[in-house]
Enzyme design. Structure first.
Site, PDB file in Angstrom:
ATOM      1  N   CYS A  40      -4.217   1.223  10.462  1.00 49.85           N
ATOM      2  CA  CYS A  40      -5.097   1.463   9.328  1.00 49.85           C
ATOM      3  C   CYS A  40      -4.266   1.822   8.100  1.00 49.85           C
ATOM      4  O   CYS A  40      -3.190   2.421   8.209  1.00 49.85           O
ATOM      5  CB  CYS A  40      -6.065   2.600   9.672  1.00 49.85           C
ATOM      6  SG  CYS A  40      -7.268   2.962   8.388  1.00 49.85           S
ATOM      7  N   SER A  42      -4.784   4.099   6.053  1.00 48.34           N
ATOM      8  CA  SER A  42      -4.677   5.544   5.864  1.00 48.34           C
ATOM      9  C   SER A  42      -3.330   6.079   6.339  1.00 48.34           C
ATOM     10  O   SER A  42      -2.809   7.054   5.781  1.00 48.34           O
ATOM     11  CB  SER A  42      -5.811   6.265   6.605  1.00 48.34           C
ATOM     12  OG  SER A  42      -7.063   5.929   6.059  1.00 48.34           O
ATOM     13  N   HIS A  45      -0.872   5.646   3.667  1.00 49.92           N
ATOM     14  CA  HIS A  45      -0.960   6.668   2.624  1.00 49.92           C
ATOM     15  C   HIS A  45       0.003   7.819   2.909  1.00 49.92           C
ATOM     16  O   HIS A  45       0.524   8.451   1.979  1.00 49.92           O
ATOM     17  CB  HIS A  45      -2.392   7.205   2.527  1.00 49.92           C
ATOM     18  CG  HIS A  45      -3.362   6.238   1.905  1.00 49.92           C
ATOM     19  ND1 HIS A  45      -3.079   5.537   0.770  1.00 49.92           N
ATOM     20  CD2 HIS A  45      -4.629   5.888   2.257  1.00 49.92           C
ATOM     21  CE1 HIS A  45      -4.114   4.773   0.443  1.00 49.92           C
ATOM     22  NE2 HIS A  45      -5.060   4.966   1.341  1.00 49.92           N
ATOM     23  N   HIS A  61      -4.773   7.022  14.109  1.00 50.27           N
ATOM     24  CA  HIS A  61      -6.048   7.752  14.185  1.00 50.27           C
ATOM     25  C   HIS A  61      -7.194   6.853  14.615  1.00 50.27           C
ATOM     26  O   HIS A  61      -8.337   7.291  14.658  1.00 50.27           O
ATOM     27  CB  HIS A  61      -6.371   8.384  12.821  1.00 50.27           C
ATOM     28  CG  HIS A  61      -6.579   7.375  11.740  1.00 50.27           C
ATOM     29  ND1 HIS A  61      -5.532   6.737  11.117  1.00 50.27           N
ATOM     30  CD2 HIS A  61      -7.711   6.879  11.192  1.00 50.27           C
ATOM     31  CE1 HIS A  61      -6.006   5.892  10.229  1.00 50.27           C
ATOM     32  NE2 HIS A  61      -7.322   5.941  10.255  1.00 50.27           N
ATOM     33  N   CYS A 168     -12.555   3.860  13.552  1.00 49.32           N
ATOM     34  CA  CYS A 168     -12.333   4.119  12.120  1.00 49.32           C
ATOM     35  C   CYS A 168     -12.852   2.979  11.259  1.00 49.32           C
ATOM     36  O   CYS A 168     -13.845   3.106  10.575  1.00 49.32           O
ATOM     37  CB  CYS A 168     -10.848   4.370  11.840  1.00 49.32           C
ATOM     38  SG  CYS A 168     -10.453   4.548  10.076  1.00 49.32           S
TER      39      CYS A 168
END
Length: 371
Positions: A40, A42, A45, A61, A168
């Site tokens: 992902c 994220s 990031h 995650h 997610c």
């Protein structure tokens, strides 16, 4: 026990594959043998410094696996059960869980810290010391000890390497359209960014009955895929999309604009605000560095046209319910999961997978721990 995991020791560095010591589960915890983990944005990031986390930390995650061991107080799962993990835990009793907003559960306070809710850690390294687990999961690891509040038992006949995506990206995108956006039959919906989350915003809008679903993405491969997932139109830039929406709606504008780009910026939000008509809704799902102000809009235009601008986490979904519900739609052939997976990687290929994501080559990549 020992586990191999992908660890970030700081921003702007690649993941390092290290051997870690992993604790056995505490009373309300579960030991999982990971089957798959989604790649992902994220997690990028964290690499790029846009997610302020505690280092060192194990990434990952979006997780699915098989229960190996449970703590003394765990009743919801047992060894051998198949589970998908939610990146937001749900305790079931806090103010938010008890009012149907499990995605805002108070247990999520430490997901960036990488610790359990009591501030303790379950992984450590001889030189680095205590190692966090992103979103209390750290699923870029062969094994993980997680809270039972993060676990959702799923039907055992479902392939976990596809089911993992509902941890997610799928509920975040789907819920952005259906829950936060409130897409209704006949609506015109614009989706900015059609990657691993945005593609599911397209699926959600189509499922909710939107007349027009307009995808906006600079990557040709993603635009073509969005059309295969039910988008009615696809454009490389916002100006082209806005012109088409104006024509399609006889000048009234879109009903929803869903901002699901990998890194949110002021321009995307402004384009989304301008493309919706009176009473329209702008949903912001993508994030950026929290120090950056990415929403700069005319309050007067918002008032005079009664527009709504809102954020959503996990697509305003309730993980303990919606993960199972979405998987049963998949089981019935009404939700595409297999088609979202562009490439599979081993743990040692994780950095290659994230480079593919940066290069726009994949919709969703997964770490396949069975390879």
């Amino acid at each position: 026990m020992k586990t191999r995991a992908a660890v970030l020791t700081g921003p702007h560095t690649p993941f390092e594959i290290l051997e870690l010591e992993l604790d056995e589960p505490g009373p309300h915890e579960v030991l999982l043998k990971m089957t798959a983990s989604g790649l992902c944005h994220s997690d990028l990031h964290m690499v790029d410094g846009d997610n302020v986390v505690r280092f060192p930390i194990v990434g990952g995650h979006e997780a699915a696996g098989v229960v190996e061991q449970v703590g003394s107080a765990v009743t919801k799962v047992a060894p051998g059960d198949h589970v998908v993990c939610s990146f937001t835990p749900a305790c079931g009793i806090c103010r938010y869980c008890s009012t149907g907003r499990q995605n805002l559960c108070n247990m999520g306070a430490t997901i960036l810290e990488g610790s359990m809710p009591d501030g303790t850690f379950r992984m450590r390294h001889d030189e680095l010391g205590e190692v966090g687990a992103f979103c209390m999961l750290g699923s870029f690891s062969e094994y993980a000890t997680v809270s039972d509040a993060s676990c959702v038992k799923v039907d055992p006949w479902l392939p976990l390497d596809s089911a993992v995506l509902v941890g997610c990206g799928v509920p975040t995108g789907w819920g952005t359209a259906v829950n936060a956006g409130g897409v209704r039959p006949g609506d015109t919906t614009v989706v900015y960014g059609v990657g691993g989350v945005g593609m599911n915003a397209v699926q959600g809008a189509v499922h909710a009955g939107a007349k027009y679903v307009v995808a906006v993405d600079p990557v040709d491969f993603k635009r073509r895929t969005a059309l295969e997932f039910g988008a009615t139109h696809a454009f490389a830039d916002a100006a082209e999309a806005a012109a088409a929406v104006k024509e399609l709606t006889w000048g009234e504008g879109a009903d929803q604009a869903l901002c699901v780009v990998g890194v949110m910026d002021e321009q995307v939000v402004s384009d989304a605000f301008d493309v919706v008509g009176k009473g329209g809704t702008v949903v912001i799902t993508g994030v950026a560095n929290p120090e950056k102000l990415t929403v700069h809009l005319s309050g007067s235009a918002m008032v005079y046209n009664q527009k709504t601008v809102k954020g959503t986490l996990f697509g305003s979904s309730n993980p303990q319910y919606d993960i199972v519900r979405l998987l049963r739609l998949y089981d019935a052939g009404r939700l595409k999961l297999d088609e979202l997976i562009t490439s599979r990687y081993t743990l040692d290929q994780l950095n290659d997978g994230y480079q593919d994501l940066r290069d726009g080559k994949i919709i969703r990549g997964i770490l396949d721990f069975t390879k």
